[in-house]
Design an enzyme around this catalytic site. Sequence first.
Site, PDB file in Angstrom:
ATOM      1  N   TYR A  36       0.878  -1.085   0.143  1.00 15.56           N
ATOM      2  CA  TYR A  36      -0.192   0.079   0.022  1.00 15.56           C
ATOM      3  C   TYR A  36       0.884   1.242   0.000  1.00 15.56           C
ATOM      4  CZ  TYR A  36       0.806   1.056   5.028  1.00 15.56           C
ATOM      5  OH  TYR A  36       1.468   1.285   6.216  1.00 15.56           O
ATOM      6  N   ARG A  55       7.928   3.876  -4.815  1.00  8.01           N
ATOM      7  CA  ARG A  55       8.131   2.950  -3.428  1.00  8.01           C
ATOM      8  C   ARG A  55       6.911   1.865  -3.632  1.00  8.01           C
ATOM      9  NH1 ARG A  55       7.749   4.956   2.400  1.00  8.01           N
ATOM     10  NH2 ARG A  55       5.520   5.507   1.689  1.00  8.01           N
ATOM     11  N   ARG A 103      -8.054 -20.418  -1.492  1.00  2.98           N
ATOM     12  CA  ARG A 103      -6.953 -20.517  -0.421  1.00  2.98           C
ATOM     13  C   ARG A 103      -5.955 -21.456  -0.593  1.00  2.98           C
ATOM     14  NH1 ARG A 103      -5.197 -21.386   4.620  1.00  2.98           N
ATOM     15  NH2 ARG A 103      -4.282 -19.632   5.657  1.00  2.98           N
ATOM     16  N   HIS A 105      -1.360 -21.173   0.079  1.00  4.85           N
ATOM     17  CA  HIS A 105      -0.289 -20.248   0.328  1.00  4.85           C
ATOM     18  C   HIS A 105       0.423 -19.526  -0.899  1.00  4.85           C
ATOM     19  CE1 HIS A 105      -1.226 -21.418   4.245  1.00  4.85           C
ATOM     20  NE2 HIS A 105      -0.546 -20.487   4.831  1.00  4.85           N
ATOM     21  N   LYS A 149       6.613  -1.753   1.978  1.00  8.78           N
ATOM     22  CA  LYS A 149       5.296  -1.273   2.466  1.00  8.78           C
ATOM     23  C   LYS A 149       4.156  -2.497   2.386  1.00  8.78           C
ATOM     24  CE  LYS A 149       3.276   3.059   3.234  1.00  8.78           C
ATOM     25  NZ  LYS A 149       3.221   3.001   4.578  1.00  8.78           N
ATOM     26  N   GLU A 182      12.475   2.758  14.119  1.00  8.32           N
ATOM     27  CA  GLU A 182      11.622   3.612  13.684  1.00  8.32           C
ATOM     28  C   GLU A 182      10.130   3.436  14.559  1.00  8.32           C
ATOM     29  OE1 GLU A 182       9.871   2.639   9.613  1.00  8.32           O
ATOM     30  OE2 GLU A 182      10.040   0.522  10.235  1.00  8.32           O
ATOM     31  N   LEU A 206      11.276   1.040   7.193  1.00 10.21           N
ATOM     32  CA  LEU A 206      10.488   1.701   5.828  1.00 10.21           C
ATOM     33  C   LEU A 206      11.413   2.891   5.543  1.00 10.21           C
ATOM     34  CD1 LEU A 206       8.147   1.146   3.727  1.00 10.21           C
ATOM     35  CD2 LEU A 206       7.184   3.092   5.106  1.00 10.21           C
TER      36      LEU A 206
HETATM   37  N1  PDD Z   1       2.894   4.949   7.593  1.00 10.99           N
HETATM   38  N2  PDD Z   1       7.459   3.853   8.845  1.00 10.99           N
HETATM   39  C1  PDD Z   1       6.486   2.940   9.126  1.00 10.99           C
HETATM   40  C2  PDD Z   1       6.454   1.503   9.527  1.00 10.99           C
HETATM   41  C3  PDD Z   1       5.419   3.464   8.343  1.00 10.99           C
HETATM   42  O1  PDD Z   1       4.189   2.856   8.195  1.00 10.99           O
HETATM   43  C4  PDD Z   1       5.424   4.735   7.651  1.00 10.99           C
HETATM   44  C5  PDD Z   1       4.033   5.217   7.179  1.00 10.99           C
HETATM   45  C6  PDD Z   1       6.569   5.457   7.925  1.00 10.99           C
HETATM   46  C7  PDD Z   1       6.454   6.752   7.268  1.00 10.99           C
HETATM   47  O2  PDD Z   1       6.763   6.716   5.793  1.00 10.99           O
HETATM   48  P1  PDD Z   1       6.044   8.033   4.980  1.00 10.99           P
HETATM   49  O3  PDD Z   1       6.866   9.384   5.252  1.00 10.99           O
HETATM   50  O4  PDD Z   1       6.438   7.515   3.606  1.00 10.99           O
HETATM   51  O5  PDD Z   1       4.716   8.206   4.951  1.00 10.99           O
HETATM   52  C8  PDD Z   1       7.655   4.974   8.371  1.00 10.99           C
HETATM   53  C9  PDD Z   1       1.562   5.234   6.806  1.00 10.99           C
HETATM   54  C10 PDD Z   1       1.525   6.706   6.727  1.00 10.99           C
HETATM   55  C11 PDD Z   1       0.668   4.512   7.302  1.00 10.99           C
HETATM   56  O6  PDD Z   1       0.587   3.458   7.569  1.00 10.99           O
HETATM   57  O7  PDD Z   1      -0.702   5.271   7.522  1.00 10.99           O
END
Ligand code: PDD
Length: 295
Positions: A36, A55, A103, A105, A149, A182, A206
């Site tokens: 996403y 990304r 379903r 895997h 992501k 993070e 991320l």
């Molecule tokens: N989250 N690290 C993680 C684990 C994240 O899920 C996110 C973003 C970030 C920051 O990434 P960016 O600057 O590209 O938004 C770092 C989004 C916003 C969410 O899941 O809602």
Amino acid sequence: MRTTEPIVWLNGVFLPLSQACVPVEDRGFQFADGVYEVIACFGGAFLDLEPHLARLERSARALEIPLPLSRDKLALLCREVYARNPWPEAMIYIQLTRGAAPRAHAASPTNPTLLIMARALCLADGQRLAKGVAGITLADIRWRRCDIKSIALLANVLARREAERRGAYEAFWLDEHGHLLEGAATNAFAVIGGVLTTHPEGPQILGGITRNRVLRLAAELGIPVRERPWSPLEPALQEMFLTSTTNLVLPVVKLDGRLIGNGRPGPITRKLQEAMHAFIAELRSRARARAARGS
Ligand code: PDD
């Protein structure tokens, strides 16, 4: 305030949110087998649309999910979804899953599911921006590909729930050496001995688009930067903040109940917060000028 139902784009069709349906055998639903993006849009001006789509492409490639549309077409669709849901501040959500199949895997359906939708973006209020927020730390229990992501966010969901339970805004992951990686949904920065410090990109975090934007703003402002593992226990720690698409730059003034610095947002955090807001104001005014020219 808009009260009409949001319009979403699902697999090639625009339709009201309440009519958008995905099969129960979609692999996103059964396996969290998808990726996403969350992209901010201010008055019609997207913040770093291209890097977000790049990304998405990288995440999809890493999971071997074919992206059914080119990046250019995706960008056009994001603009069109926004045009149908023109909140002054919007968040565009893109989700791509491997699609629906009985379903198993390793199943590889041929039709991925692609959703693009918009929602109002609720940015931090003035009070939170000015005073900062509290955080907690937790041992990192996630998988080893946090650079993707992925929609599999169970650890992150549990971490945010724990933060809420403890009256904090964000939970930050610590690796086995006590380095802060993070947040559950944000990247983390510290100012240590006057140097802006953040964990380097790699499989443990991320690569945040806002993180990269902040690094560029810091370079423009002449703020010294080091990307290295860091610990919240380092004695020279002066400031901390988090970044994300939905939070931009948000000061963190307390961690696990201990004040960071003097417990107020520090000067480098402030500078970067102001630079980010100025950057967005500039984006907005360019979008207004474009709209006035009718292009
Ligand atoms: N989250 N690290 C993680 C684990 C994240 O899920 C996110 C973003 C970030 C920051 O990434 P960016 O600057 O590209 O938004 C770092 C989004 C916003 C969410 O899941 O809602």
